[in-house]
Enzyme design. Structure first.
Site, short mmCIF file in Angstrom:
data_model
loop_
_atom_site.label_atom_id
_atom_site.label_comp_id
_atom_site.label_asym_id
_atom_site.label_seq_id
_atom_site.Cartn_x
_atom_site.Cartn_y
_atom_site.Cartn_z
CG ASP A 193 27.71 13.53 37.37
OD1 ASP A 193 28.08 13.72 37.00
OD2 ASP A 193 27.85 12.24 38.37
CG ASP A 205 31.13 12.25 34.05
OD1 ASP A 205 32.09 12.77 34.49
OD2 ASP A 205 30.40 12.21 34.58
#
Length: 191
Positions: free
Chosen positions: A137, A163
């Site tokens: 991420d 995401d």
């Protein structure tokens, strides 16, 4: 002056035929999924090459968007931490299942794009989980963190393009399901 309006004249000549929703070519979902996965994987590779773990965030749009590298072995807010491989297998099954559905039974344009986004996000994060045992991420939003900190005292999770695809697609699907269905009005022939 015509005795009938233009619409009445046209409807007398051409019957109103309900039309099927406009669709993309059957291959479109696969191409869209591949493009979104490629973009997600490229940004993850870039983040691994250019960002450092535990380094200060790098503002992209100050107060709105930062680069900040982190890894997650679970899901959002570190739910199911340490379950990267089982989560990856579940995600890939969901992603491939959605994509198979779209290829087998083509849908209207909106649903095709939304479901392709969800499939791409699921597959994109499953690639990380299977390759690295964790999801990479790198996108942080100070603005969203300010909101979540005000609500429940926690920082908004750092996320990635996969995401964004899953969450964005799910929100669009939810909003669309709450809106009244648009129906074509059928003209009633005049006697």
């Amino acid at each position: 002056m015509w005795p009938f309006s233009r619409q009445q004249n046209v409807s007398r000549i051409l019957p109103i035929v309900p039309t099927a929703p406009r669709r993309f070519p059957v291959w479109f979902p696969a191409v869209l999924v591949l493009v979104l996965i490629a973009l997600d994987q490229w940004l993850k590779a870039w983040a691994l090459a250019h960002l450092q773990l535990n380094a200060p965030a790098i503002p992209v749009i100050p107060g709105v968007l930062d680069w900040e590298l982190t890894f997650n072995t679970g899901a959002a807010w570190s739910m199911f931490s340490g379950s990267a491989v089982p989560l990856a297998l579940g995600r890939i099954l969901v992603g491939l299942g959605i994509l198979s559905y779209l290829l087998w039974k083509p849908q209207g344009r909106f649903l095709t794009v939304v479901l392709s986004m969800i499939a791409a996000g699921a597959i994109g994060n499953s690639i990380d989980g299977l390759q690295r045992g964790q999801v990479t991420d790198m996108i942080h939003s100070p603005l969203l963190s300010a909101v979540t900190e005000a609500i429940n005292g926690t920082r908004f999770p750092i996320f990635n393009i996969a995401d964004m695809c899953v969450v964005g697609g799910t929100i669009l699907l939810l909003v669309a399901s709450l809106l009244p269905e648009r129906k074509r009005e059928k003209a009633v022939p005049e006697a």
